[in-house]
Design a protein around this motif. Structure first.
Motif, PDB file in Angstrom:
ATOM      1  N   ASN A   1      -0.260  13.446  33.521  1.00 25.19           N
ATOM      2  CA  ASN A   1      -0.474  12.225  34.311  1.00 25.19           C
ATOM      3  C   ASN A   1      -1.218  11.161  33.501  1.00 25.19           C
ATOM      4  O   ASN A   1      -2.170  10.555  33.971  1.00 25.19           O
TER       5      ASN A   1
ATOM      6  N   VAL B   1      -4.971   6.376  32.244  1.00 23.09           N
ATOM      7  CA  VAL B   1      -5.122   5.053  31.647  1.00 23.09           C
ATOM      8  C   VAL B   1      -5.448   4.014  32.720  1.00 23.09           C
ATOM      9  O   VAL B   1      -6.273   3.116  32.502  1.00 23.09           O
ATOM     10  N   ARG B   2      -4.854   4.158  33.872  1.00 25.81           N
ATOM     11  CA  ARG B   2      -4.984   3.159  34.935  1.00 25.81           C
ATOM     12  C   ARG B   2      -6.410   3.040  35.460  1.00 25.81           C
ATOM     13  O   ARG B   2      -6.772   2.023  36.069  1.00 25.81           O
TER      14      ARG B   2
ATOM     15  N   ALA C   1      -0.481   8.185  32.629  1.00 25.38           N
ATOM     16  CA  ALA C   1      -0.505   6.841  33.213  1.00 25.38           C
ATOM     17  C   ALA C   1      -1.663   6.680  34.194  1.00 25.38           C
ATOM     18  O   ALA C   1      -2.335   5.645  34.218  1.00 25.38           O
ATOM     19  N   ASP C   2      -1.914   7.719  35.004  1.00 23.17           N
ATOM     20  CA  ASP C   2      -3.011   7.652  35.973  1.00 23.17           C
ATOM     21  C   ASP C   2      -4.363   7.632  35.268  1.00 23.17           C
ATOM     22  O   ASP C   2      -5.296   6.953  35.712  1.00 23.17           O
TER      23      ASP C   2
ATOM     24  N   GLU D   1       2.431  -1.296  33.142  1.00 19.11           N
ATOM     25  CA  GLU D   1       2.152  -0.822  34.494  1.00 19.11           C
ATOM     26  C   GLU D   1       1.064   0.253  34.519  1.00 19.11           C
ATOM     27  O   GLU D   1       0.530   0.592  35.571  1.00 19.11           O
ATOM     28  N   TRP D   2       0.726   0.796  33.321  1.00 26.22           N
ATOM     29  CA  TRP D   2      -0.358   1.775  33.243  1.00 26.22           C
ATOM     30  C   TRP D   2      -1.730   1.106  33.175  1.00 26.22           C
ATOM     31  O   TRP D   2      -2.743   1.774  33.368  1.00 26.22           O
TER      32      TRP D   2
ATOM     33  N   LYS E   1      -4.962  -1.071  33.955  1.00 31.24           N
ATOM     34  CA  LYS E   1      -5.743  -1.597  35.071  1.00 31.24           C
ATOM     35  C   LYS E   1      -5.840  -3.107  34.950  1.00 31.24           C
ATOM     36  O   LYS E   1      -6.147  -3.623  33.861  1.00 31.24           O
TER      37      LYS E   1
ATOM     38  N   ILE F   1       2.397   3.154  25.655  1.00 29.53           N
ATOM     39  CA  ILE F   1       1.580   2.781  26.811  1.00 29.53           C
ATOM     40  C   ILE F   1       2.186   1.533  27.444  1.00 29.53           C
ATOM     41  O   ILE F   1       2.283   0.482  26.809  1.00 29.53           O
ATOM     42  N   LYS F   2       2.588   1.649  28.693  1.00 25.02           N
ATOM     43  CA  LYS F   2       3.285   0.573  29.388  1.00 25.02           C
ATOM     44  C   LYS F   2       2.313  -0.328  30.143  1.00 25.02           C
ATOM     45  O   LYS F   2       1.218   0.095  30.528  1.00 25.02           O
TER      46      LYS F   2
END
Length: 302
Positions: free
Chosen positions: A198, A203-204, A200-201, A222-223, A225, A219-220
């Motif tokens: 997870n 990084v977010r 992305a979560d 949408e990831w 914050k 790293i996109k």
């Protein structure tokens, strides 16, 4: 597009300012110590990229008012010959910093070579004693790319205390020392990597994202914050497009999507990359002051 320009962290401009400060302090050191600070760079083999990089280091060393000692050895140099050279440089009072350009030819043991460098002259910050000093929070020479990244973060954000940071990548060159530096600034630090679940979560949640995983545009946006500061250490060349000889150079972050969300971000190229040589020269000058017993005011080269 003005708002995007304001988001860009200009590593090239910061590095130019750092080199200007180094030049002033190098002249002051020469006046006090009666000699120039000296940086020795050792290149084994004829890798074209390494040759260009070493030439750039030598040029900038001289431009900043320091002495440059270049040692170019053939690709078939033996381990014994290389170690003997390092021993001579360790004993040479005119040499304050020693950098062995990596990677070395495969027949040479890189770890043994790095460990032979005196910690007091270890401008790459890679010897076990240097890494131990960093982990313990003791004064020492710190790897150039992570320290350059920290300089950019502090220049943009000021006090980092209490911020949530994620470092993606766990290499001894960037990831691990970056974690130590951020802990030293009282950040809450998460270490992630290509196998993190997870991701992305993870990084977010971060106020600060340092990407050093070595995978192009992994790293996109949408990831990220909203408002987070993104330091992209990655340098990756994509396959060439049709009709072109070379592919684009990109980072580990999908820049076009990330800049839509981030509060600040380093571009690739032009972000972290220019800082590496600047911090190398900074480390050499710091080492010169320590080796010669000449005082250098804290923070003057940060």
């Amino acid at each position: 597009m003005t708002e995007f320009n304001e988001k860009i962290i200009d590593g090239k401009a910061f590095a130019e300012g750092l080199r200007a400060r180094i030049a002033v302090q190098a002249a002051a050191f020469e006046a006090k110590a009666g000699r120039k600070a000296g940086l020795a760079v050792v290149l084994v083999g004829e890798d074209p990229a390494s040759q260009v990089y070493v030439a750039s280091k030598a040029k900038q060393t001289v431009e900043c008012g320091m002495e440059s000692f270049e040692h170019k050895l053939p690709a078939d140099t033996t381990q014994e010959t290389l170690l003997a050279l390092i021993d001579r440089l360790n004993a040479d009072d005119a040499v304050d910093g020693i950098l062995v350009q990596l990677p070395l030819p495969k027949h040479l043991d890189e770890q043994t070579v790095v460990e032979r460098i005196s910690p007091d002259k270890d401008v790459d910050g890679l010897t076990p004693i240097s890494t131990g000093r960093l982990a313990l929070g003791l004064p020492g020479l710190v790897p150039c790319t992570p320290l350059g990244s920290l300089m950019l973060l502090k220049d943009r954000l000021g006090n980092l205390s209490g911020k949530d940071a994620v470092v993606i990548g766990r290499s001894i060159l960037v990831g691990k020392p970056m974690v130590q530096l951020l802990l030293g600034e009282n950040c809450t630090v998460t270490v992630a990597h290509s196998r993190t679940q997870n991701l992305a979560d993870v990084v977010r949640r971060a106020d600060i994202v340092v990407a050093a995983v070595g995978r192009p545009e992994m790293i996109k946006g949408e990831w990220i914050k909203p408002g987070a500061t993104v330091i992209d250490v990655g340098i990756n060349r994509l396959p060439p497009e049709e009709g072109k000889k070379k592919g684009r150079i990109v980072g580990d972050v999908d820049y076009q999507s990330a800049i839509q969300v981030a509060g600040a971000i380093t571009p690739v190229p032009g972000g972290v990359g220019p800082m590496t040589i600047g911090v190398l020269l900074r480390n050499a000058l710091v080492a010169a002051h320590r080796n010669a017993g000449v005082e250098l005011a804290d923070g003057i080269l940060d």
